[in-house]
Design a protein around this motif. Structure first.
Motif: not given
Lengths: 333, 509
Positions: B264-265, B336-338, B423-425, B454-455
């Motif tokens: 995540x950027x 891919x975010x949550x 991918x990103x939580x 996971x990031x």
């Protein structure tokens, strides 16, 4: 199905009491009429239940029915449109109306009550202007099309009842109910509606496009109301622009509420709505046949709906309390 | 009746109080005493039962068992009015002022003095001025409350409490949204009240202020008494130990992580809440990044913009190298975010629906059968897997989520997102209001997810959580990122300085 048992019970009680008190209740002619009327109201009840499930309301149904009732003969008789053009046109009109409601409610964030209340006034006025307030009808023509509303399918001799014909609107109701129930309970879109009706925010946070779904609900409601209006018009064949369809939104909403829809949203059963609509027509019929003064008819129907809703609420509360006690006991042990 | 020779009864005593809610025992046989002119700090993790006890004292709820004694007499506190009559006033974390009314009207709300049947404005004005002087607030009683900064609004609340002659003032996290300066001002007021014989129950997560203010500390854990500390016993370590019930280093099962590529950027992101400040940072795969700050620092707003709930004013968000336009949560999910939101009940769950339905909610579209039909089998598999993996305590998957405890509800929210394999939580206050067991499970789950690559970006107002869990910490203050602390720079003092905007002191320390 379980939550509809109460209302189903009420239906049978009124049915049996009336049948015993006045034998002419179960004659074929009366039953056919009752079924036909119940079916027509059931159809518009199913439409409005989609809106109620989202936590909204549609007060314009009666006026949409009135407008379609005016526009259909206006197109077909006054302007000699063929059936194949007039019917799609009035349904399209209803669709546009529903789309307008949905967009005003989701995009401008107006309250559903206000939007559809304005609709109630606007479509009524528009219909009266369109027809110059003259009574409309199809005369003796369009026998085929009118079969949709007044047609009957002979079922032959039935016990107790005699020679019985099944009204066509009942078949239409059945088809619509099956489609609606499958949509609501078996597709992801039905699940979206139920979820957003309970908690719009959580649904949106779960990636559901709640805007599109709310608009869809109003479109479904208006199109079904328009279709109902078409059937009512073909049935009555005498459409007074000022009064045709008046209050029908309230019958539809009452049917939905009796059938287990919560005005808070997120709850509803298509089967329940059908029974709800049937109970209202049954009560009318019973009041007539039991010799109760017809001036009381609104009072009685109002009281029965209120009693039904109160019973439902009390049952729910007792169930919740019982569950809480049970859980506390589990937690304590 | 107490014999007259007995030692003076404490001003307030809570004796063996138990309170149960469906699915959870919030308080189990807890006791507490408060002397006249004493400042008692009540501490404990979220879900320890502090707020339930406060509500009982303030007459909002009644206990199932046990009793309350005031001046040694058992009293039934069955309404807020009764509590006020007994001299107990509660100052909520979220202030309860009508901000469309002026200061005087707020102080006397519901108790307006009348003259010939009309509100006696002159008396309100005079009495309010007197009360405001007592709390050291130098504003006119005619000022509209919404013109005052939060710290001063809080003083108005205290003035209101004094106006009912409160002998016991309960303050719930009073500094959670105050600046350092405002907080210091509040401490002065509290100390002053103590001198005048007012007793204070002070609830706080900030152990530093507890140390400064409290005469005594009572610790709750999991709805029970965990211990009391007298003035000289109050130390940071003792308090944490009692709160957590074990050595802190064991509680957070932290292992070093191997951070991978940047997943995540965020560059130059401006949120609608704080459009003046551009935010830039990144999170690597397998990394746990904490976001610390005071209430109102813009942390929740940041997560909501990342997740597409609110539109970004400017800036770019890259997920796995791809620039993503987040115009709705759908876009964020597709990338891919949550997000496990702060407000679990409003934003995380459809409370009236089943565990299974909630777990399946985000994946309906992904798993649909042709024609838009529900994929019942997939939903069943996902929910069964999540109930097992997250050890969700539920009689069965058809249980209505409402009837689960807070911790299990939170696990349902997590289950919904884990079944999507993000991918990103993004986690917003992930352990708020849940019991300590569930908390620890959530921590180990975060660890496990990080290990799987996971990031994780998590917002927390609990200092211990930030210190315990994050590989790296971003600290926010009034919409800005005031600093970024690596693991070896991380400390309570540094975080607090940055969180209150004191950048110079933080970097110097």
């Amino acid at each position: 199905m379980k939550k509809n048992l109460g209302i189903l019970g009420l239906f049978f009680v009124v049915f049996i009491v009336t049948a015993i008190a006045n034998p002419s209740f179960i004659n074929a002619y009366n039953l056919e009429n009752l079924i036909r009327r119940s079916s027509l109201y059931g159809i518009i009840g199913i439409g409005v239940s989609f809106v109620i499930i989202t936590g909204g309301i549609d007060l314009s149904i009666g006026s949409v029915i009135g407008l379609v009732g005016c526009a259909l003969p206006w197109l077909m008789i006054t302007h000699e449109f063929p059936v194949a053009a007039a019917v799609p046109l009035v349904l399209l009109l209803a669709l546009v109306i529903g789309l307008g409601h949905g967009l005003l409610i989701t995009q401008l964030r107006l309250q559903p009550f206000v939007v559809t209340l304005c609709g109630l006034l606007f479509y009524r006025g528009f219909g009266r202007w369109l027809t110059s307030d003259a009574t409309m009808g199809f005369g003796r023509d369009y026998e085929g099309l009118r079969k949709l509303a007044i047609g009957k399918i002979p079922l032959g001799e039935l016990p107790f009842i005699g020679k019985f014909n099944l009204p066509v609107p009942f078949l239409i109701l059945l088809v619509l109910a099956v489609v609606a129930a499958v949509f609501l309970n078996r597709t992801i879109y039905g699940r979206y509606l139920l979820a957003l009706g309970r908690n719009e925010q959580a649904a949106r946070f779960s990636g559901i496009n709640t805007t599109v779904m709310v608009v869809l609900a109003y479109v479904i409601c208006a199109v079904v109301a328009g279709f109902g209006g078409l059937l009512f018009a073909l049935d009555s064949n005498s459409i007074q622009p000022a009064s045709f369809g008046n209050f029908y939104e309230l019958y539809a909403i009452a049917a939905a509420v009796l059938g287990g829809c919560s005005l808070r949203g997120g709850e509803g059963s298509i089967f329940g709505v059908m029974i709800g609509a049937a109970i209202m027509q049954l009560l009318y019929n019973s009041i007539n046949l039991l010799g109760i003064p017809t001036t009381l008819e609104f009072a009685i129907i109002g009281a029965v709906i209120l009693a039904g809703v109160i019973t439902d609420e009390l049952v729910k509360r007792i169930a919740a309390k019982r569950r809480a006690v049970l859980q506390a006991r589990q937690a304590a042990s | 009746m107490t014999a007259s020779t007995a030692p003076a009864a404490p001003l307030l005593e809570v004796r063996s109080v138990t309170k149960r809610f469906p699915g959870v025992t919030a308080l189990s046989n807890v006791s507490l005493t408060l002397g006249t002119g004493e400042v008692l700090a009540l501490i404990g993790e979220n879900g320890a039962g502090k707020s339930t006890l406060m509500k009982i004292l303030a007459g909002v709820q009644e206990p199932d068992e046990g009793e309350l004694l005031i001046d040694g007499r058992a009293e039934r506190v069955d309404s807020v009015q009764t509590a006020q009559r007994l001299g107990i006033a509660l100052i909520h974390q979220e202030l309860n002022l009508s901000d469309n009314l002026d200061v005087g009207a707020n102080i006397f709300l519901g108790r307006e003095p009348l003259k010939r049947g009309l509100i006696y404005r002159q008396k309100i004005r005079e009495d309010s001025a007197e009360l405001l002087k007592r709390v050291g607030l130098n504003v006119s009683p005619d000022t509209l409350v919404n013109r005052l900064p939060i710290g001063q609004q809080q003083l108005v609340e205290i003035a209101r409490a004094l106006s009912i002659n409160a002998r016991v003032l309960i303050m719930d996290e009073p500094t959670s949204s105050l600046s350092t300066h405002e907080a210091e001002r509040l401490f002065e007021v509290v100390k002053d009240l103590r001198q005048k014989g007012v007793s204070v129950i002070y609830i706080s997560h900030r152990l530093g202020e507890v140390k400064e203010l409290a005469d005594r500390v009572t610790v709750f854990r999991d709805g029970r008494n965990a211990g009391d500390l007298s003035r000289e016993e109050i130390t940071h370590d003792r308090m944490v130990q009692l709160m957590v019930g074990r050595d802190i280093s064991q509680f957070y099962a932290r292992k070093p992580h191997n951070a991978g590529n940047v997943v995540l950027k965020v560059e130059g992101l401006r949120t609608p809440a704080h459009p003046d400040h551009a935010l830039s940072f990144s999170v690597r795969s397998g990394e746990i990044v904490g976001v610390a700050g005071l209430v109102g620092a813009g942390r929740t707003e940041l997560l909501q913009v990342l997740f597409g709930v609110d539109p970004a004013v400017a800036g770019t968000i890259r997920v796995a190298g791809q620039v993503c336009r987040m115009s709705s949560p759908r876009d964020a999910i597709a990338a891919g975010m949550a997000l496990v939101p702060e407000d679990r009940k409003q934003q995380g769950l459809v409370l009236e629906m089943a565990v299974r339905t909630n777990i399946g909610l985000a994946g309906l579209k992904r798993h649909q059968k042709s024609g838009g039909f529900l994929n019942d089998a997939q939903e069943g598999r996902d929910s069964a897997a999540m109930i097992e993996k997250l050890r969700i305590k539920t009689p069965n998957e058809r249980q209505i989520v409402q009837y689960l405890s807070g911790g299990n509800q939170q696990k349902v929210v997590l289950g919904k997102w884990l079944s999507m394999q993000p991918k990103v939580l993004l986690l917003d206050e992930p352990t708020r209001g849940i019991d300590i067991g569930a908390k620890q499970e959530i921590y180990s789950l975060m660890e496990e997810l990080a290990e799987q690559g996971v990031a994780i970006l998590f917002v927390s107002s609990e200092m211990e959580e930030i210190l315990g869990m994050s590989d790296r910490t971003l600290v926010m203050h009034e919409g800005r990122i005031t600093g970024e602390l690596q693991r070896d720079e991380l400390g309570e003092e540094a975080v607090m300085q940055l969180a209150t905007g004191n950048v110079a002191a933080a970097t110097a320390g």
